[in-house]
Design a protein around this motif. Structure first.
Motif, PDB file in Angstrom:
ATOM      1  N   ALA A  43       7.502   0.735  -3.511  1.00  0.00           N
ATOM      2  CA  ALA A  43       6.153   0.198  -3.696  1.00  0.00           C
ATOM      3  C   ALA A  43       5.493   0.964  -4.828  1.00  0.00           C
ATOM      4  O   ALA A  43       5.661   2.175  -4.953  1.00  0.00           O
ATOM      5  N   VAL A  44       4.761   0.242  -5.663  1.00  0.00           N
ATOM      6  CA  VAL A  44       4.003   0.866  -6.746  1.00  0.00           C
ATOM      7  C   VAL A  44       2.607   0.284  -6.750  1.00  0.00           C
ATOM      8  O   VAL A  44       2.421  -0.932  -6.673  1.00  0.00           O
ATOM      9  N   LEU A  45       1.626   1.160  -6.785  1.00  0.00           N
ATOM     10  CA  LEU A  45       0.216   0.768  -6.822  1.00  0.00           C
ATOM     11  C   LEU A  45      -0.359   1.239  -8.149  1.00  0.00           C
ATOM     12  O   LEU A  45      -0.258   2.414  -8.497  1.00  0.00           O
ATOM     13  N   SER A  46      -0.942   0.319  -8.877  1.00  0.00           N
ATOM     14  CA  SER A  46      -1.437   0.634 -10.212  1.00  0.00           C
ATOM     15  C   SER A  46      -2.922   0.362 -10.322  1.00  0.00           C
ATOM     16  O   SER A  46      -3.432  -0.634  -9.806  1.00  0.00           O
ATOM     17  N   ASP A  68      -0.074   5.702 -18.626  1.00  0.00           N
ATOM     18  CA  ASP A  68       0.244   5.290 -19.984  1.00  0.00           C
ATOM     19  C   ASP A  68      -1.026   4.802 -20.666  1.00  0.00           C
ATOM     20  O   ASP A  68      -2.137   5.122 -20.229  1.00  0.00           O
ATOM     21  N   PHE A  69      -0.893   4.036 -21.725  1.00  0.00           N
ATOM     22  CA  PHE A  69      -2.063   3.612 -22.485  1.00  0.00           C
ATOM     23  C   PHE A  69      -3.028   2.776 -21.645  1.00  0.00           C
ATOM     24  O   PHE A  69      -4.243   2.870 -21.803  1.00  0.00           O
ATOM     25  N   GLN A  70      -2.489   1.954 -20.733  1.00  0.00           N
ATOM     26  CA  GLN A  70      -3.324   0.958 -20.062  1.00  0.00           C
ATOM     27  C   GLN A  70      -3.485   1.137 -18.563  1.00  0.00           C
ATOM     28  O   GLN A  70      -4.335   0.489 -17.969  1.00  0.00           O
ATOM     29  N   LYS A  71      -2.669   1.974 -17.948  1.00  0.00           N
ATOM     30  CA  LYS A  71      -2.701   2.029 -16.488  1.00  0.00           C
ATOM     31  C   LYS A  71      -2.281   3.391 -15.962  1.00  0.00           C
ATOM     32  O   LYS A  71      -1.670   4.193 -16.667  1.00  0.00           O
ATOM     33  N   THR A  72      -2.613   3.618 -14.683  1.00  0.00           N
ATOM     34  CA  THR A  72      -2.105   4.755 -13.925  1.00  0.00           C
ATOM     35  C   THR A  72      -1.394   4.186 -12.712  1.00  0.00           C
ATOM     36  O   THR A  72      -1.955   3.347 -12.002  1.00  0.00           O
ATOM     37  N   ALA A  73      -0.160   4.597 -12.470  1.00  0.00           N
ATOM     38  CA  ALA A  73       0.644   4.028 -11.393  1.00  0.00           C
ATOM     39  C   ALA A  73       1.137   5.118 -10.460  1.00  0.00           C
ATOM     40  O   ALA A  73       1.558   6.188 -10.903  1.00  0.00           O
ATOM     41  N   TYR A  74       1.081   4.823  -9.162  1.00  0.00           N
ATOM     42  CA  TYR A  74       1.568   5.713  -8.112  1.00  0.00           C
ATOM     43  C   TYR A  74       2.641   4.953  -7.333  1.00  0.00           C
ATOM     44  O   TYR A  74       2.432   3.792  -6.962  1.00  0.00           O
ATOM     45  N   TYR A  75       3.789   5.603  -7.085  1.00  0.00           N
ATOM     46  CA  TYR A  75       4.853   4.847  -6.439  1.00  0.00           C
ATOM     47  C   TYR A  75       5.719   5.744  -5.559  1.00  0.00           C
ATOM     48  O   TYR A  75       5.694   6.970  -5.667  1.00  0.00           O
ATOM     49  N   PHE A  76       6.490   5.089  -4.683  1.00  0.00           N
ATOM     50  CA  PHE A  76       7.457   5.812  -3.861  1.00  0.00           C
ATOM     51  C   PHE A  76       8.685   4.941  -3.646  1.00  0.00           C
ATOM     52  O   PHE A  76       8.637   3.710  -3.729  1.00  0.00           O
ATOM     53  N   ASN A  77       9.816   5.614  -3.378  1.00  0.00           N
ATOM     54  CA  ASN A  77      11.074   4.972  -2.987  1.00  0.00           C
ATOM     55  C   ASN A  77      11.475   5.527  -1.634  1.00  0.00           C
ATOM     56  O   ASN A  77      11.277   6.715  -1.362  1.00  0.00           O
ATOM     57  N   CYS A  78      12.086   4.690  -0.810  1.00  0.00           N
ATOM     58  CA  CYS A  78      12.582   5.176   0.482  1.00  0.00           C
ATOM     59  C   CYS A  78      13.613   4.194   1.020  1.00  0.00           C
ATOM     60  O   CYS A  78      13.756   3.076   0.515  1.00  0.00           O
ATOM     61  N   GLN A  79      14.311   4.621   2.060  1.00  0.00           N
ATOM     62  CA  GLN A  79      15.209   3.723   2.769  1.00  0.00           C
ATOM     63  C   GLN A  79      14.699   3.425   4.164  1.00  0.00           C
ATOM     64  O   GLN A  79      15.114   2.433   4.780  1.00  0.00           O
ATOM     65  N   VAL A  93       2.769  -3.754  -6.039  1.00  0.00           N
ATOM     66  CA  VAL A  93       4.069  -4.412  -6.161  1.00  0.00           C
ATOM     67  C   VAL A  93       5.024  -3.759  -5.168  1.00  0.00           C
ATOM     68  O   VAL A  93       5.140  -2.528  -5.139  1.00  0.00           O
ATOM     69  N   CYS A  94       5.695  -4.569  -4.360  1.00  0.00           N
ATOM     70  CA  CYS A  94       6.672  -4.054  -3.392  1.00  0.00           C
ATOM     71  C   CYS A  94       7.962  -4.852  -3.516  1.00  0.00           C
ATOM     72  O   CYS A  94       7.934  -6.073  -3.716  1.00  0.00           O
ATOM     73  N   ALA A  95       9.110  -4.170  -3.386  1.00  0.00           N
ATOM     74  CA  ALA A  95      10.407  -4.844  -3.442  1.00  0.00           C
ATOM     75  C   ALA A  95      11.391  -4.139  -2.524  1.00  0.00           C
ATOM     76  O   ALA A  95      11.296  -2.930  -2.311  1.00  0.00           O
ATOM     77  N   GLY A  96      12.347  -4.904  -1.982  1.00  0.00           N
ATOM     78  CA  GLY A  96      13.358  -4.371  -1.083  1.00  0.00           C
ATOM     79  C   GLY A  96      13.524  -5.290   0.109  1.00  0.00           C
ATOM     80  O   GLY A  96      13.009  -6.413   0.129  1.00  0.00           O
ATOM     81  N   ASP A  97      14.242  -4.802   1.101  1.00  0.00           N
ATOM     82  CA  ASP A  97      14.445  -5.574   2.332  1.00  0.00           C
ATOM     83  C   ASP A  97      13.200  -5.390   3.200  1.00  0.00           C
ATOM     84  O   ASP A  97      13.160  -4.558   4.118  1.00  0.00           O
ATOM     85  N   ILE A  98      12.166  -6.155   2.888  1.00  0.00           N
ATOM     86  CA  ILE A  98      10.838  -5.973   3.482  1.00  0.00           C
ATOM     87  C   ILE A  98      10.275  -7.317   3.938  1.00  0.00           C
ATOM     88  O   ILE A  98      10.699  -8.377   3.477  1.00  0.00           O
ATOM     89  N   GLU A  99       9.300  -7.247   4.838  1.00  0.00           N
ATOM     90  CA  GLU A  99       8.635  -8.454   5.363  1.00  0.00           C
ATOM     91  C   GLU A  99       7.297  -8.622   4.665  1.00  0.00           C
ATOM     92  O   GLU A  99       6.394  -7.786   4.817  1.00  0.00           O
TER      93      GLU A  99
END
Length: 421
Positions: free
Chosen positions: A38-41, A98-109, A204-210
């Protein structure tokens, strides 16, 4: 309103929804994948220096590097460190500005929804103190000093300094050692309140998720606010460049250089197509199969292909061709010769199709990477588009459109060369 889009070629689905708080969500389920991300910008980057609140006439400004400073400080909460909590919950977290945004994200299983709740929660709260702000200045100053010793960083921002007269894209993302000394906890809080509003967030979220449970949680956790995103103000930028050549001495064994072309930025409707047009055009011009590279290699100007990138955003657009060697100016001259040849002779259909198919292939391969999916969708969200919009836009590009790029976007008078020796 929730919307589901399916792509029969790729076989994926994108679920989009704008929450009652104003935050836009993009959910891409990938059944069977172990990794979840998941990434939150926040649409708040280093370019956002001068601004006005919607309810005010007064113009505000902030020190260079403020957006990056907030990125550093936001993980520090009154209850503890969010980084540590992510780790304790079996996730790896990070952030960037970066020039236009700040993004916070994590990866997990595992523990995806638990970590998502943490992500959505901590970005809505600050814990700026005078003591921690002063301590952070030392950390960021060390980071800036490290950048100043990086030839790749120097060659890039020297290029921008000589390309842009007024636009804030020419300033380093982290600011300078001097500008960050002007940051206070009051400035951090004021800037945070100006830009960290739900309507300015994208998830934005991606993976085996509901998707349904994620959207329900996000609706509950992301609270509406009375504030509205500040309006960033930019000075008018001339179409001309500042200076065509810049050289920096860092006593390198192998000099590096960048050749850049300043271009006219497109409005939001046309900006997505501009990205793909430029990527195809750059590959035709300087890719590994190009006439340019074959000639540059034979003349011993280059030993390997140049890295080609296109950057665009509010008020700016430019391409960069990065190389290694002692012949920056001769390489630039050869590049201009090849541009002139394409302008006069046109692009062969077979070369256009190869370059276009190459971009399509890269995009399709990207759908197999959770990280690539999230980061690509994040970039498209800045233009209020999704991955399928990008796919169909790329597929629709015609040879005549790429030919026009060579006629109007690679102009000698808008070329800048930056060299670090």
């Amino acid at each position: 309103m929730e919307m589901r889009k399916e792509n029969n070629i790729i076989g994926d689905t994108i679920v989009t929804k704008k929450l009652s708080s104003g935050m836009k969500c993009y959910i891409i389920p990938k059944n069977g994948y172990q990794e979840k991300m998941a990434v939150l910008s926040a649409k708040f980057g280093s370019n956002d220096i001068y601004y006005r609140r919607p309810t005010e006439e007064q113009k505000h400004d902030m020190p260079l590097g403020t957006a990056h400073f907030i990125e550093h400080k936001l993980f520090e909460q009154s209850w503890g460190d969010a980084f540590t909590t992510f780790s304790n919950q079996c996730a790896t977290a990070n952030a960037f500005t970066d020039f236009q945004k700040t993004a916070y994200y994590f990866n997990c299983q595992k523990n995806f929804e638990l970590n998502l709740k943490l992500l959505l929660s901590f970005v809505q709260h600050t814990h700026f103190t005078e003591e921690s702000t002063e301590q952070e200045k030392k950390i960021i100053a060390s980071e800036i000093t490290m950048y100043q010793d990086d030839p790749s960083w120097i060659v890039f921002f020297k290029l921008l300094e000589n390309m842009y007269h007024n636009h804030t894209v020419k300033y380093p993302i982290a600011g300078t050692v001097d500008t960050i000394q002007c940051v206070t906890k009051e400035i951090l809080q004021k800037s945070y309140e100006a830009y960290y509003t739900p309507e300015n967030f994208c998830l934005v979220c991606a993976g085996d998720i509901e998707s349904d449970s994620i959207l329900d949680m996000a609706e509950k956790v992301m609270k509406p606010t009375n504030g509205h995103r500040a309006v960033t103000l930019f000075e008018k930028e001339p179409e001309s460049i500042v200076k065509q050549y810049a050289e920096t001495n860092m006593s390198l064994v192998n000099p590096i250089f960048q050749i850049g072309f300043k271009q006219k930025p497109q409005d939001e409707i046309k900006s997505l197509k501009q990205v793909y047009l430029m990527r195809i055009a750059m590959d035709i011009l300087a890719g590994e199969s190009s006439d340019f590279f074959e000639k540059a290699y034979q003349k011993q100007l280059l030993k390997e292909t140049m890295d080609c990138e296109f950057f665009s955003g509010e008020g700016y657009a430019f391409t960069t061709f990065s190389g290694t060697g002692e012949f920056a100016q001769k390489t630039a001259e050869l590049l201009l010769t090849e541009i002139d040849n394409i302008q006069k002779q046109g692009i062969p259909e077979s070369i256009f199709e190869r370059a276009k198919n190459k971009q399509v292939g890269r995009m399709i391969r990207g759908f197999n990477s959770i990280y690539a999916i999230c980061m690509s969708q994040l970039e498209l969200a800045m233009k209020n588009r999704d991955l399928f919009d990008g796919f169909h836009t790329l597929k629709s590009i015609k040879i005549e459109e790429v030919q026009r790029v060579f006629q109007k976007d690679f102009l000698k008078e808008n070329m800048v060369i930056s060299v670090v020796k």
